[in-house]
Design an enzyme around this catalytic site. Structure first.
Site, PDB file in Angstrom:
ATOM      1  CD  GLU A 185       1.143  -5.692   2.104  1.00  0.00           C
ATOM      2  OE1 GLU A 185       0.417  -6.346   2.868  1.00  0.00           O
ATOM      3  OE2 GLU A 185       1.112  -4.327   1.989  1.00  0.00           O
ATOM      4  CG  ASP A 218       3.694 -15.938  -7.062  1.00  0.00           C
ATOM      5  OD1 ASP A 218       3.559 -14.862  -6.618  1.00  0.00           O
ATOM      6  OD2 ASP A 218       4.565 -16.489  -7.823  1.00  0.00           O
ATOM      7  CG  HIS A 247      -0.973  -7.010  -1.719  1.00  0.00           C
ATOM      8  ND1 HIS A 247      -2.137  -7.262  -2.206  1.00  0.00           N
ATOM      9  CD2 HIS A 247      -0.905  -5.999  -0.766  1.00  0.00           C
ATOM     10  CE1 HIS A 247      -3.064  -6.081  -1.721  1.00  0.00           C
ATOM     11  NE2 HIS A 247      -2.134  -5.416  -0.802  1.00  0.00           N
ATOM     12  CG  ASP A 298      -0.245  -0.029   2.424  1.00  0.00           C
ATOM     13  OD1 ASP A 298       0.976  -0.561   2.805  1.00  0.00           O
ATOM     14  OD2 ASP A 298      -0.629   0.935   3.414  1.00  0.00           O
TER      15      ASP A 298
END
Ligand SMILES: [Ca+2]
Ligand SMILES: [Ca+2]
Ligand SMILES: [Zn+2]
Length: 603
Positions: A553, A544, A502, A193
């Site tokens: 992530e 994965d 991620h 993020d």
């Protein structure tokens, strides 16, 4: 770190029948029934990047009978080593039935692969003193790509990786009780993020600064791909400064540090310049303040040689933060009710230990030492550690600062617990065919595995033992394919590397391969119920898949741990084989209150 993982049955890649235990017959072509599921055959698992000449070298494979293996030199096609693997044996964590091939005796530099008598071949790997240098380059590039607020644009393996200036809008101060907004340009995006979190940022940056402080000869002139390359400051510290400058911007007038600067919710899967959500300085916490003080006080010491003014700025901010902590002995947690980004509410006690230790190591002021020693007189090194519990950073700073002002009983006790911890880490690396020192599996344990290199490196500095160097090297090898999947957990490095992290820039951009040099969190069974994989052992519970943030992530604190482990492995090529084992040299004294004791505890 999305809030919901919409994993479908068809998306489970490793098991033949979703949610139910498959029978042997149900396994597809090329698969094996192991640990209650159909697995793709491991092939020959090996550290497919490289090994230093003197370190332990291993390959692990499955076999229907023959244990013989050979090592083939790529350039000549000649067999340069042959041996008999140990097996069949059950791997400690994955419960796979495997054979362990040891070819540590092969020390001639070159490129090789391992083959088995049934014709399986490993990935090609390098043996040599520089065998991990390109991996370090890539891992540092991984950090560079996390920079916020600036244009990033580079080529890697023929593809372009780029994002524009991002998150330039000022962030609201409403949560800290002030009107208006303030700028917070810079720093690193935390993970998959785009949030920026003081607890994790301070913890992550500490491993770059520690890498320099522990291995200055190796890093002083070591250049990486970044705009600051070629100036007078070592590049690893240039990268660290990016985050340190941002942490300075999160300090409030009373000396405390805002807990995080994020939007109210995670961003959609867009490039960072397209994320225009309103962002907020969240209210401060004592955990964030302790961690910020630790990182800034450490930086003040290390940057002194290169930029006195910046070092002084870091020290003043750290001392002001410590004054806030002194005035607020009880925990203050950030109010994070109004939002759904990462919480990072960690331990309350150990950030204060880290803060005091770094402040004392930098200033040698007796007041800091008195407070610190009162807090650590019953403490021991943690066997492994994470962002929530930065104690080992503080204990290492205390032990590495050679001062007669220290209480010799505390020094002796901590020295002994460090020895025991390193010894246990080595023992773990020998017990697992894949060399993994830790037996823990939870969200992000690949970072913890790499971070054990910190304990091992500091122990090696004090005791000097080849075993600790071998253990460090094996932790790195585990990331690059010496694991139950025979795959690399680092993007664009090693054999069959992770392809779908991620990581929003990788998910949103046009490049087919993910951004390079990023370590993913790795296998564990947290959240396995919702994925329907509850019958898989934690060590083999990995997807994965980009939407699976539990497994795949990336995060700055995992990457800087990998960087520290790579630097420590590359910089420490010789051990003292004639050194006594720490057990024989030191005994662990009982702590005054009977608590403590080293090793095995984890967190
Ligand atoms: Ca530089
Ligand atoms: Ca992409
Ligand atoms: Zn940004």
């Amino acid at each position: 770190m999305l809030m919901a993982a919409g994993v479908t049955c068809a998306a489970i890649v490793l098991i033949g029948a979703c949610g139910n235990k498959p029978s042997t017959d149900a396994c597809g072509a090329g698969e094996r029934f192991e640990a209650g599921m159909c697995l793709k055959d491991l092939g020959v698992a090996v550290n497919g990047v490289g090994m230093l000449e003197k370190r332990q070298k291993r390959a692990v494979f499955m076999s229907d009978g023959s244990a013989d293996f050979q090592v083939i030199e790529v350039a000549s096609g000649q067999e340069v080593y042959s041996g008999t693997a140990v097996g069949p044996q059950t791997a400690r964590d994955t419960e796979q039935t495997v054979y362990l091939a040891d070819f540590s005796e092969l020390t001639k530099p070159g490129h090789y692969y391992v083959q088995t008598s049934s014709g399986k071949k490993s990935a090609v790997f390098e043996i040599g003193s520089k065998a991990l240098e390109s991996a370090l380059d890539a891992a540092m590039l991984g950090m560079y790509g996390q920079r916020c607020g600036v244009d990033i644009d580079y080529q890697y393996n023929g593809a372009r990786y780029a994002h524009r200036e991002c998150h330039l809008d000022e962030a609201s101060l409403v949560d800290v009780g002030e009107a208006g907004t303030r700028e917070d340009h810079g720093g690193w995006h935390d993970a998959g993020d785009y949030g920026k979190y003081v607890v994790n940022g301070a913890f992550a940056v500490a491993f770059l600064v520690a890498a320099y402080e522990h291995f200055p000869d190796y890093l002083r002139n070591r250049e990486f791909a970044m705009p600051e390359s070629g100036d007078a400051t070592p590049d690893i510290l240039d990268e660290a400064r990016v985050e340190l400058e941002w942490i300075l911007k999160t300090q409030l007038d009373d000396g405390s540090f805002s807990h995080k600067v994020t939007a109210r919710n995670f961003e959609p899967e867009v490039m960072p310049e397209r994320d225009r959500q309103a962002r907020f300085f969240y209210s401060p916490s004592t955990a964030a303040t302790g961690d910020a003080v630790g990182a800034l006080a450490q930086a003040a010491r290390v940057f002194q040689e290169f930029d006195e003014e910046f070092a002084e700025t870091c020290l003043r901010a750290a001392q002001k933060g410590q004054a806030f902590l002194d005035e607020h002995p009880m925990p203050i947690t950030s109010n994070q009710d109004s939002g759904g980004t990462g919480m990072y509410t960690g331990d309350e006690v150990t950030p204060r230990i880290w803060a005091l230790a770094e402040l004392w190591a930098t200033t040698l002021e007796p007041g800091y030492l008195l407070d610190l020693e009162n807090r650590i007189k019953s403490e021991a090194f943690d066997f492994e550690f994470d962002w929530s519990r930065p104690k080992n950073l503080g204990l290492a700073a205390y032990l590495r600062t050679n001062s007669d002002a220290r209480n010799p009983e505390i020094v002796a006790r901590l020295t002994a617990t460090l020895a025991k911890t390193a010894q246990n880490l080595y023992a773990g690396s020998q017990k697992d065919v894949y060399g993994r020192a830790s037996e823990s599996y939870y969200w992000g344990t690949n970072g913890i595995v790499c971070r054990t290199a910190f304990n091992l490196a500091v122990a090696n500095e004090l005791f000097g033992h080849t075993d600790f160097l071998d253990a460090m090297s094996l932790q790195v090898g585990h990331m690059f394919g010496l694991n139950g999947f025979g795959r690399s957990y680092v993007t664009q490095l090693g054999p069959n590397p992770v392809i779908s992290p991620h990581h929003r820039p990788s998910q949103a951009d046009a490049a087919g391969d993910p951004w390079p040099g990023l370590l993913i969190g790795g296998p564990h069974d947290q959240g396995s119920e919702e994925r329907g994989t509850s019958n898989v052992v934690p060590a083999l519970d990995w997807q994965d898949k980009a939407s699976n943030y539990f497994h795949n992530e990336i995060a700055i604190n995992w990457n800087t741990a990998l960087i520290y482990a790579l630097v420590a492995t590359l910089a420490t090529k010789d051990g003292q084989t004639d050194s006594c084992w720490p057990d024989d040299c030191y005994t662990i004294a009982e702590s005054p209150d009977g608590a403590g004791g080293a090793g095995g505890g984890g967190n």
